[in-house]
Motif scaffolding. Structure first.
Motif, PDB file in Angstrom:
ATOM      1  N   ILE A  40      80.206 -19.364  66.818  1.00  0.00           N
ATOM      2  CA  ILE A  40      79.834 -18.327  67.776  1.00  0.00           C
ATOM      3  C   ILE A  40      80.148 -18.765  69.200  1.00  0.00           C
ATOM      4  O   ILE A  40      80.632 -17.976  70.026  1.00  0.00           O
ATOM      5  CB  ILE A  40      78.333 -17.975  67.643  1.00  0.00           C
ATOM      6  N   ALA A  41      79.877 -20.056  69.516  1.00  0.00           N
ATOM      7  CA  ALA A  41      80.182 -20.571  70.851  1.00  0.00           C
ATOM      8  C   ALA A  41      81.686 -20.516  71.111  1.00  0.00           C
ATOM      9  O   ALA A  41      82.137 -20.129  72.199  1.00  0.00           O
ATOM     10  CB  ALA A  41      79.672 -21.998  70.983  1.00  0.00           C
ATOM     11  N   LEU A  42      82.479 -20.888  70.103  1.00  0.00           N
ATOM     12  CA  LEU A  42      83.927 -20.840  70.238  1.00  0.00           C
ATOM     13  C   LEU A  42      84.405 -19.408  70.438  1.00  0.00           C
ATOM     14  O   LEU A  42      85.268 -19.134  71.281  1.00  0.00           O
ATOM     15  CB  LEU A  42      84.576 -21.436  68.989  1.00  0.00           C
ATOM     16  N   LEU A  43      83.820 -18.483  69.686  1.00  0.00           N
ATOM     17  CA  LEU A  43      84.195 -17.079  69.799  1.00  0.00           C
ATOM     18  C   LEU A  43      83.881 -16.547  71.189  1.00  0.00           C
ATOM     19  O   LEU A  43      84.651 -15.795  71.776  1.00  0.00           O
ATOM     20  CB  LEU A  43      83.463 -16.258  68.735  1.00  0.00           C
ATOM     21  N   ILE A  83      84.014 -10.898  63.320  1.00  0.00           N
ATOM     22  CA  ILE A  83      82.795 -11.427  62.706  1.00  0.00           C
ATOM     23  C   ILE A  83      82.407 -10.586  61.498  1.00  0.00           C
ATOM     24  O   ILE A  83      82.022 -11.118  60.448  1.00  0.00           O
ATOM     25  CB  ILE A  83      81.641 -11.457  63.727  1.00  0.00           C
ATOM     26  N   GLY A  84      82.495  -9.247  61.636  1.00  0.00           N
ATOM     27  CA  GLY A  84      82.156  -8.365  60.524  1.00  0.00           C
ATOM     28  C   GLY A  84      83.036  -8.599  59.313  1.00  0.00           C
ATOM     29  O   GLY A  84      82.555  -8.621  58.177  1.00  0.00           O
ATOM     30  N   VAL A  85      84.340  -8.789  59.555  1.00  0.00           N
ATOM     31  CA  VAL A  85      85.261  -9.071  58.450  1.00  0.00           C
ATOM     32  C   VAL A  85      84.909 -10.416  57.805  1.00  0.00           C
ATOM     33  O   VAL A  85      84.939 -10.560  56.573  1.00  0.00           O
ATOM     34  CB  VAL A  85      86.715  -9.081  58.963  1.00  0.00           C
ATOM     35  N   ALA A  86      84.554 -11.411  58.650  1.00  0.00           N
ATOM     36  CA  ALA A  86      84.166 -12.720  58.108  1.00  0.00           C
ATOM     37  C   ALA A  86      82.933 -12.596  57.216  1.00  0.00           C
ATOM     38  O   ALA A  86      82.826 -13.262  56.186  1.00  0.00           O
ATOM     39  CB  ALA A  86      83.891 -13.692  59.258  1.00  0.00           C
ATOM     40  N   VAL A  87      81.998 -11.726  57.617  1.00  0.00           N
ATOM     41  CA  VAL A  87      80.800 -11.495  56.804  1.00  0.00           C
ATOM     42  C   VAL A  87      81.184 -10.915  55.452  1.00  0.00           C
ATOM     43  O   VAL A  87      80.686 -11.347  54.410  1.00  0.00           O
ATOM     44  CB  VAL A  87      79.822 -10.550  57.543  1.00  0.00           C
ATOM     45  N   LEU A  88      82.087  -9.918  55.461  1.00  0.00           N
ATOM     46  CA  LEU A  88      82.516  -9.301  54.209  1.00  0.00           C
ATOM     47  C   LEU A  88      83.282 -10.288  53.330  1.00  0.00           C
ATOM     48  O   LEU A  88      83.085 -10.336  52.114  1.00  0.00           O
ATOM     49  CB  LEU A  88      83.386  -8.073  54.501  1.00  0.00           C
ATOM     50  N   VAL A  89      84.159 -11.069  53.942  1.00  0.00           N
ATOM     51  CA  VAL A  89      84.924 -12.066  53.185  1.00  0.00           C
ATOM     52  C   VAL A  89      83.987 -13.074  52.533  1.00  0.00           C
ATOM     53  O   VAL A  89      84.237 -13.546  51.413  1.00  0.00           O
ATOM     54  CB  VAL A  89      85.947 -12.777  54.099  1.00  0.00           C
ATOM     55  N   SER A  90      82.889 -13.389  53.237  1.00  0.00           N
ATOM     56  CA  SER A  90      81.948 -14.377  52.698  1.00  0.00           C
ATOM     57  C   SER A  90      81.300 -13.922  51.390  1.00  0.00           C
ATOM     58  O   SER A  90      80.798 -14.749  50.629  1.00  0.00           O
ATOM     59  CB  SER A  90      80.861 -14.691  53.728  1.00  0.00           C
ATOM     60  N   THR A  91      81.316 -12.614  51.134  1.00  0.00           N
ATOM     61  CA  THR A  91      80.720 -12.124  49.888  1.00  0.00           C
ATOM     62  C   THR A  91      81.541 -12.538  48.671  1.00  0.00           C
ATOM     63  O   THR A  91      81.057 -12.472  47.542  1.00  0.00           O
ATOM     64  CB  THR A  91      80.587 -10.585  49.897  1.00  0.00           C
ATOM     65  N   ALA A 145      71.973  -7.170  51.909  1.00  0.00           N
ATOM     66  CA  ALA A 145      71.681  -7.647  53.265  1.00  0.00           C
ATOM     67  C   ALA A 145      72.965  -8.057  53.987  1.00  0.00           C
ATOM     68  O   ALA A 145      73.130  -7.804  55.186  1.00  0.00           O
ATOM     69  CB  ALA A 145      70.704  -8.816  53.217  1.00  0.00           C
ATOM     70  N   THR A 146      73.893  -8.672  53.254  1.00  0.00           N
ATOM     71  CA  THR A 146      75.171  -9.075  53.837  1.00  0.00           C
ATOM     72  C   THR A 146      75.961  -7.849  54.286  1.00  0.00           C
ATOM     73  O   THR A 146      76.546  -7.841  55.378  1.00  0.00           O
ATOM     74  CB  THR A 146      75.998  -9.885  52.821  1.00  0.00           C
ATOM     75  N   TYR A 147      75.974  -6.800  53.463  1.00  0.00           N
ATOM     76  CA  TYR A 147      76.668  -5.569  53.843  1.00  0.00           C
ATOM     77  C   TYR A 147      76.024  -4.921  55.073  1.00  0.00           C
ATOM     78  O   TYR A 147      76.720  -4.365  55.929  1.00  0.00           O
ATOM     79  CB  TYR A 147      76.666  -4.585  52.673  1.00  0.00           C
ATOM     80  N   LEU A 148      74.696  -4.992  55.162  1.00  0.00           N
ATOM     81  CA  LEU A 148      74.000  -4.432  56.327  1.00  0.00           C
ATOM     82  C   LEU A 148      74.375  -5.181  57.602  1.00  0.00           C
ATOM     83  O   LEU A 148      74.546  -4.571  58.673  1.00  0.00           O
ATOM     84  CB  LEU A 148      72.484  -4.488  56.110  1.00  0.00           C
ATOM     85  N   ILE A 149      74.503  -6.506  57.504  1.00  0.00           N
ATOM     86  CA  ILE A 149      74.927  -7.291  58.669  1.00  0.00           C
ATOM     87  C   ILE A 149      76.340  -6.897  59.083  1.00  0.00           C
ATOM     88  O   ILE A 149      76.644  -6.734  60.271  1.00  0.00           O
ATOM     89  CB  ILE A 149      74.853  -8.800  58.362  1.00  0.00           C
ATOM     90  N   ALA A 150      77.221  -6.720  58.102  1.00  0.00           N
ATOM     91  CA  ALA A 150      78.591  -6.298  58.399  1.00  0.00           C
ATOM     92  C   ALA A 150      78.591  -4.939  59.105  1.00  0.00           C
ATOM     93  O   ALA A 150      79.373  -4.712  60.038  1.00  0.00           O
ATOM     94  CB  ALA A 150      79.410  -6.227  57.117  1.00  0.00           C
ATOM     95  N   CYS A 151      77.703  -4.043  58.683  1.00  0.00           N
ATOM     96  CA  CYS A 151      77.597  -2.721  59.315  1.00  0.00           C
ATOM     97  C   CYS A 151      77.151  -2.841  60.766  1.00  0.00           C
ATOM     98  O   CYS A 151      77.613  -2.088  61.632  1.00  0.00           O
ATOM     99  CB  CYS A 151      76.625  -1.846  58.543  1.00  0.00           C
ATOM    100  N   SER A 152      76.257  -3.790  61.054  1.00  0.00           N
ATOM    101  CA  SER A 152      75.797  -3.974  62.431  1.00  0.00           C
ATOM    102  C   SER A 152      76.948  -4.417  63.332  1.00  0.00           C
ATOM    103  O   SER A 152      77.056  -3.981  64.484  1.00  0.00           O
ATOM    104  CB  SER A 152      74.651  -4.994  62.494  1.00  0.00           C
ATOM    105  N   PHE A 153      77.840  -5.250  62.800  1.00  0.00           N
ATOM    106  CA  PHE A 153      78.992  -5.675  63.588  1.00  0.00           C
ATOM    107  C   PHE A 153      80.031  -4.564  63.702  1.00  0.00           C
ATOM    108  O   PHE A 153      80.739  -4.475  64.716  1.00  0.00           O
ATOM    109  CB  PHE A 153      79.614  -6.938  62.989  1.00  0.00           C
ATOM    110  N   ALA A 154      80.125  -3.703  62.688  1.00  0.00           N
ATOM    111  CA  ALA A 154      81.013  -2.546  62.770  1.00  0.00           C
ATOM    112  C   ALA A 154      80.530  -1.602  63.864  1.00  0.00           C
ATOM    113  O   ALA A 154      81.338  -1.051  64.635  1.00  0.00           O
ATOM    114  CB  ALA A 154      81.064  -1.826  61.423  1.00  0.00           C
ATOM    115  N   PHE A 155      79.202  -1.402  63.945  1.00  0.00           N
ATOM    116  CA  PHE A 155      78.622  -0.594  65.024  1.00  0.00           C
ATOM    117  C   PHE A 155      78.970  -1.203  66.378  1.00  0.00           C
ATOM    118  O   PHE A 155      79.380  -0.499  67.311  1.00  0.00           O
ATOM    119  CB  PHE A 155      77.104  -0.522  64.850  1.00  0.00           C
ATOM    120  N   SER A 156      78.813  -2.516  66.507  1.00  0.00           N
ATOM    121  CA  SER A 156      79.094  -3.195  67.762  1.00  0.00           C
ATOM    122  C   SER A 156      80.563  -3.046  68.161  1.00  0.00           C
ATOM    123  O   SER A 156      80.878  -2.778  69.326  1.00  0.00           O
ATOM    124  CB  SER A 156      78.734  -4.682  67.640  1.00  0.00           C
TER     125      SER A 156
END
Length: 234
Positions: free
Chosen positions: A65-68, A100-108, A150-161
């Motif tokens: 996150i710091a790097l991003l 970040i959202g894509v990374a969350v989805l890939v992590s699944t 829960a992982t999909y919900l986090i991805a949705c929050s980043f999609a909103f952002s």
């Protein structure tokens, strides 16, 4: 061998140095009679970059996150200093949370969905006790399914952002890059993005944490003080 100093979170200082001061410089000190468009942008960007490097060197705190965040600042500065088309600013604003959202989805598709790393980890929860109770109640499969939700919900929050970042950038920043007006609008974008994007996104993540807690409570019967890591328990 000397160890690095103990790191202490200072959110108010972070906001002041990384958000408030750069925004003030961009909006008030970027005119031709002050620092100028390029000078104002360079000085404004120096604060978050300098602060991030200071904490990295002093506390040796380095994470994705710091790097991003550092890449985000450098890209913003590059767009302004190179006087690129404004569309690139909107794309950049949307790209950071989108990545970040894509990374969350890939992590699944891995053995450790990101929600496990962020929330369901021993530093926050008493993972061992929770897993033991889940095994006793034969609820492991149900729990894994809800972790995926829960992982999909986090991805949705980043999609909103990402979506809101793009809309806000297109709406606010309309002046050509490299001008004082562009810098002022960039400062406004920085300020407005927090109440309009960061706070709702944070609320969504807190909602995911609550969903995860309710899932654990329903499947294990454990109370909150039993779920948290032992260092949080009284």
């Amino acid at each position: 061998m000397n160890s690095s100093p103990t790191y202490k979170s200072r959110p108010m200082v972070d906001l002041l140095v990384s958000i408030a001061l750069p925004a003030f410089i961009l909006m008030k000190l970027s005119g031709e009679n002050e620092l100028g468009p390029s000078g104002g942008l360079i000085v404004a960007l120096a604060f978050p970059i300098g602060w991030g490097l200071f904490e990295l060197i002093k506390y040796r705190k380095f994470n994705f996150i710091a790097l991003l965040g550092l890449v985000n600042v450098l890209l913003t500065g590059g767009i302004g200093l190179l006087e690129l088309d404004n569309k690139w600013l909107a794309i950049k604003e949307a790209a950071v949370p989108a990545v970040i959202g894509v990374a969350v989805l890939v992590s699944t598709f891995t053995s450790s969905p990101l929600v496990k790393t962020l929330l369901f980890n021993p530093s926050i929860m008493d993972v061992e006790t929770i897993i033991q109770r889940l095994q006793q109640r034969k609820s492991i499969v149900a729990f894994e399914s809800r972790l995926m939700t829960a992982t999909y919900l986090i991805a949705c929050s980043f999609a909103f952002s990402a979506t809101m970042n793009y809309i806000l950038a297109k709406w606010i920043v309309t002046s050509p890059a490299g001008t004082a007006a562009f810098n002022a609008e960039l400062g406004q974008l920085t300020l407005y993005s927090y109440p309009m994007i960061a706070l709702p996104s944070t609320a969504m993540l807190l909602g995911v944490f609550y969903y995860l807690w309710r899932t654990i409570h329903d499947l294990t019967g454990l109370e909150l003080d039993q779920v948290l890591a032992k260092k949080f328990q009284k």
